[in-house]
Design a protein around this motif. Structure first.
Motif, PDB file in Angstrom:
ATOM      1  N   SER A   1       9.016  -6.236  -2.232  1.00  0.00           N
ATOM      2  CA  SER A   1      10.313  -5.568  -2.091  1.00  0.00           C
ATOM      3  C   SER A   1      11.224  -6.397  -1.198  1.00  0.00           C
ATOM      4  O   SER A   1      10.748  -7.160  -0.363  1.00  0.00           O
TER       5      SER A   1
ATOM      6  N   VAL B   1       3.686   1.731  -1.399  1.00  0.00           N
ATOM      7  CA  VAL B   1       4.775   2.693  -1.599  1.00  0.00           C
ATOM      8  C   VAL B   1       5.844   2.108  -2.526  1.00  0.00           C
ATOM      9  O   VAL B   1       6.388   2.800  -3.387  1.00  0.00           O
ATOM     10  N   GLU B   2       6.118   0.806  -2.373  1.00  0.00           N
ATOM     11  CA  GLU B   2       7.124   0.180  -3.245  1.00  0.00           C
ATOM     12  C   GLU B   2       6.555  -0.115  -4.635  1.00  0.00           C
ATOM     13  O   GLU B   2       7.311  -0.289  -5.592  1.00  0.00           O
TER      14      GLU B   2
ATOM     15  N   ARG C   1      13.140   0.125   0.364  1.00  0.00           N
ATOM     16  CA  ARG C   1      13.847   1.395   0.209  1.00  0.00           C
ATOM     17  C   ARG C   1      12.912   2.611   0.277  1.00  0.00           C
ATOM     18  O   ARG C   1      13.156   3.557   1.018  1.00  0.00           O
ATOM     19  N   HIS C   2      11.836   2.592  -0.486  1.00  0.00           N
ATOM     20  CA  HIS C   2      11.002   3.787  -0.584  1.00  0.00           C
ATOM     21  C   HIS C   2      10.162   4.015   0.669  1.00  0.00           C
ATOM     22  O   HIS C   2      10.027   5.142   1.119  1.00  0.00           O
TER      23      HIS C   2
ATOM     24  N   GLU D   1      12.437   5.189   3.474  1.00  0.00           N
ATOM     25  CA  GLU D   1      12.802   6.592   3.269  1.00  0.00           C
ATOM     26  C   GLU D   1      11.661   7.496   3.742  1.00  0.00           C
ATOM     27  O   GLU D   1      11.870   8.479   4.459  1.00  0.00           O
ATOM     28  N   MET D   2      10.429   7.134   3.357  1.00  0.00           N
ATOM     29  CA  MET D   2       9.273   7.931   3.795  1.00  0.00           C
ATOM     30  C   MET D   2       9.188   7.950   5.321  1.00  0.00           C
ATOM     31  O   MET D   2       8.982   8.994   5.943  1.00  0.00           O
TER      32      MET D   2
ATOM     33  N   ARG E   1       4.106   7.952  -3.173  1.00  0.00           N
ATOM     34  CA  ARG E   1       5.443   8.388  -2.759  1.00  0.00           C
ATOM     35  C   ARG E   1       5.443   9.742  -2.046  1.00  0.00           C
ATOM     36  O   ARG E   1       6.357  10.049  -1.295  1.00  0.00           O
ATOM     37  N   THR E   2       4.433  10.564  -2.311  1.00  0.00           N
ATOM     38  CA  THR E   2       4.444  11.939  -1.778  1.00  0.00           C
ATOM     39  C   THR E   2       3.184  12.186  -0.947  1.00  0.00           C
ATOM     40  O   THR E   2       2.239  11.391  -0.978  1.00  0.00           O
TER      41      THR E   2
END
Ligand code: CP3
Length: 354
Positions: free
Chosen positions: A161, A156-157, A165-166, A169-170, A104-105
């Motif tokens: 999915s 990432v998800e 969403r995630h 967003e990234m 995620r980061t």
């Protein structure tokens, strides 16, 4: 290595003349076959099956024993790469793939291991060697990988999915982090496919199952650009033969012109694009693979044959067509329907190759 006895598939990918349209099915080794379910039970679970080269070879060959297919595809999964990058892949029955760790980061991206393909993914390369040896030149073997974007969605998800969403967003909020992840994945996929080629894969397909979830500009920047980079880094000739590359973006029909610039020999089509239109748009530059709706296989034999006839006519006479389904064969299809499909392609296509 044994000489190739049936090279229709490789010839069609290079738009060379053939006697009949070659055919294979995405997910041709899988749960619709009772013998597959038996071998998987013997292995214990799906990942143990992937990691056992003898059993992976066995299930790769199962559909070839039943049907007159023109290619074999390595039995494995696209998610072996994120697994080798340290995310801990597992499958929950009925729920699809899951990862123990998600990305995620920027720190998560930096922490990803660059897989040592020859060691960490040795089980895949061993399966390729085993399959080539057991095929004895019957048909060519396809190697494959997921596209960086599609692999990224699972990483990432944390699994499958619906809305992405995630990762979206990234992509929109931290594009530099997204690019860093996709760059790492593109390097890993290039090495991975090249090792599959050195182990004996005679063509390669990049599965971009989720590229079609993007807008046009985002598809170009975050999916196609990385697939193009991979294609440019591939070994293009091995054992004296060209190694064709196939790009398959599900729901990517509106971007075929851009995909045709990637350097790949062929583009895969799902069933939402009319193959005759696709041929008029890009058929002078690439071969086309597809594109029957896999759900047609739920219909009676005559309906399946009619649909095969319609697609052959839509493509028309001449070279550059590999028949396939527009996506993987469903698990509830009756195995005999797949036989009707494969035989119809061979029987009805001869007149298009005179
Ligand atoms: O085509 C073949 O015969 C080769 C084998 C193959 C598998 N997966 C075996 C598999 C290939 C080429 C793949 C690619 C793959 N894997 C993709 C891209 C193609 C596509 O279908 O869009 C994707 C997105 C994956 C990730 C994946 N693997 C998912 C989402 C799932 C679960 C969904 C499902 O169908 O249950 C898998 C599991 C999987 N990979 C199975 C098979 C035969 C079913 C697992 C089982 O036997 O229980």
């Amino acid at each position: 290595m044994a000489e190739l006895k049936n090279d229709r598939f490789l010839r069609a990918l290079l738009r060379e003349p053939v006697d009949r349209t070659p055919v294979w099915m995405m997910r041709q080794a899988g749960r619709y076959l009772p013998e597959y379910r038996e071998t998987r039970a013997q292995a214990g679970d799906f990942m143990s099956l992937c990691k056992n080269p003898k059993l992976a070879c066995e299930v790769t060959l199962q559909p070839l024993e039943r049907y007159d297919l023109d290619a074999a595809i390595l039995f494995s999964d696209i998610l072996t790469i994120p697994d080798a990058m340290g995310l801990g892949l597992y499958f929950e029955t009925g729920e699809g793939p899951r990862f123990k760790k998600v990305v995620r980061t920027e720190e998560d991206v930096d922490a990803l291991l660059q897989p040592d393909v020859v060691n960490d993914l040795d089980y895949v390369l061993a399966a390729v060697r085993e399959i080539r040896s057991e095929l004895k030149g019957r048909v060519p073997l396809i190697g494959f990988s997921g596209s960086p974007w599609t692999l990224g969605t699972y990483m990432v998800e944390g699994g499958s999915s619906k809305d992405f969403r995630h990762i979206k967003e990234m992509m929109y909020a931290r594009p530099e982090v997204m690019h860093k992840l996709l760059g790492k994945l593109a390097d890993a996929v290039t090495l991975y496919l090249n090792e599959q080629i050195l182990a004996g894969a005679q063509a390669v397909q990049i599965f971009d199952t989720w590229g079609g979830a993007l807008s046009g500009p985002m598809y170009q920047e975050f999916s196609l650009a990385y697939m193009t980079r991979i294609v440019k880094g591939l070994i293009r000739e091995h054992d004296g033969r060209r190694i064709p590359a196939i790009l398959f973006t599900k729901n990517g029909g509106q971007w075929l012109e851009a995909m045709a610039e990637s350097g790949a020999e062929a583009l895969g089509l799902d069933w939402t694009t009319e193959i005759g239109d696709a041929r008029r748009r890009v058929g002078d530059r690439v071969a086309l693979q597809g594109n029957m709706d896999p759900s047609v296989l739920y219909a009676p034999a005559e309906r399946i044959r009619a649909e095969v006839a319609r697609i052959l006519e839509s493509f028309g006479t001449g070279n550059g067509h590999v028949f396939n389904l527009g996506h993987g064969i469903h698990q509830f299809v009756d195995p005999s329907a797949a036989g009707v499909f494969v035989d119809a392609v061979h029987e009805l296509s001869a007149e298009y190759h005179r």
